[in-house]
Motif scaffolding. Structure first.
Motif, PDB file in Angstrom:
ATOM      1  N   ARG A  86       0.903  -1.187   0.174  1.00 30.67           N
ATOM      2  CA  ARG A  86      -0.091  -0.145   0.012  1.00 30.67           C
ATOM      3  C   ARG A  86       0.733   1.251  -0.199  1.00 30.67           C
ATOM      4  NH1 ARG A  86      -3.796  -1.557   4.732  1.00 30.67           N
ATOM      5  NH2 ARG A  86      -2.471  -3.339   4.644  1.00 30.67           N
ATOM      6  N   SER A  87       1.971   1.310  -0.823  1.00 27.89           N
ATOM      7  CA  SER A  87       2.851   2.541  -0.992  1.00 27.89           C
ATOM      8  C   SER A  87       3.251   2.381  -2.366  1.00 27.89           C
ATOM      9  CB  SER A  87       3.948   2.579  -0.107  1.00 27.89           C
ATOM     10  OG  SER A  87       4.893   1.380  -0.379  1.00 27.89           O
ATOM     11  N   MET A  88       3.858   3.488  -2.881  1.00 27.59           N
ATOM     12  CA  MET A  88       4.433   3.662  -4.180  1.00 27.59           C
ATOM     13  C   MET A  88       5.518   2.558  -4.464  1.00 27.59           C
ATOM     14  SD  MET A  88       5.205   7.079  -6.265  1.00 27.59           S
ATOM     15  CE  MET A  88       3.933   7.818  -5.155  1.00 27.59           C
ATOM     16  N   TYR A  89       5.499   1.811  -5.766  1.00 23.78           N
ATOM     17  CA  TYR A  89       6.416   0.912  -6.009  1.00 23.78           C
ATOM     18  C   TYR A  89       7.840   1.711  -6.119  1.00 23.78           C
ATOM     19  CZ  TYR A  89       8.873  -2.837  -8.975  1.00 23.78           C
ATOM     20  OH  TYR A  89       9.568  -3.840  -9.218  1.00 23.78           O
ATOM     21  N   PHE A  90       9.032   1.025  -5.670  1.00 25.12           N
ATOM     22  CA  PHE A  90      10.261   1.706  -5.668  1.00 25.12           C
ATOM     23  C   PHE A  90      10.628   1.983  -6.822  1.00 25.12           C
ATOM     24  CE2 PHE A  90      11.972  -2.239  -6.992  1.00 25.12           C
ATOM     25  CZ  PHE A  90      13.259  -2.063  -7.516  1.00 25.12           C
ATOM     26  N   ALA A  91      10.474   1.163  -7.974  1.00 27.42           N
ATOM     27  CA  ALA A  91      10.770   1.849  -9.211  1.00 27.42           C
ATOM     28  C   ALA A  91      10.339   3.030  -9.854  1.00 27.42           C
ATOM     29  CB  ALA A  91      10.526   0.740 -10.405  1.00 27.42           C
TER      30      ALA A  91
END
Length: 163
Positions: free
Chosen positions: A59-64
């Protein structure tokens, strides 16, 4: 400063033009939703918002996606320094390092304050005909101003043949 900076900025300052640039040159950045927040010779800021397309299972933004926004904030400054240069100068990202501090939700804005370092590296590459590298810092902050992630992108510049 590159005397053509204003012309470069004018091409990308319009949100439609920036989206068209992303769609044609960096389609994954287009679909991730990157937005140009600020572009001046000294600094650039790129925003990206948490949404279904760029989420991870936590439930957060993907690191890429965070890496992409950070790299874009440094890369757009590099492109502005190279725009219409004679002789032309090639640019290549040769290293990227990232540190993550908080969950990335909401809007994250990555800011790179290294425009003058980039300009100097380009000038050095033009004068010496050797490749020159510069390490650019991009810091991503959430809407509360808290640091979410910090990246260090190393760019290499080399003057192309004068022939």
């Amino acid at each position: 400063m590159n005397p053509e900076f204003s012309a470069f900025k004018k091409q990308l300052a319009n949100p439609f033009s920036f989206k068209l640039f992303l769609l044609t040159k960096l389609p994954s950045a287009f679909f991730a939703g990157l937005k140009l927040i600020r572009l001046v010779p000294e600094e650039a800021a790129i925003g990206v918002s948490y949404k279904w397309f760029n989420k991870n299972p936590f439930r957060s933004m993907y690191f890429a996606v965070l890496s992409m926004a950070a790299e874009a904030s440094t890369g757009i400054l590099c492109m502005s320094a190279l725009y219409k240069r004679k002789p032309s100068v090639s640019m290549l990202i040769v290293r990227i390092e990232g540190n993550f501090y908080k969950k990335a939700v909401g809007q994250i804005i990555f800011t790179c304050p290294d425009g003058m370092k980039i300009q100097q590296a380009v000038e050095d590459a033009l004068v010496s005909d050797e490749s020159k590298s510069v390490i650019c810092e991009s810091t991503g902050k959430n809407e509360s101003g808290e640091i979410v992630a910090q990246f260090f992108c190393t760019w290499s510049f080399k003057s192309r043949s004068r022939a």
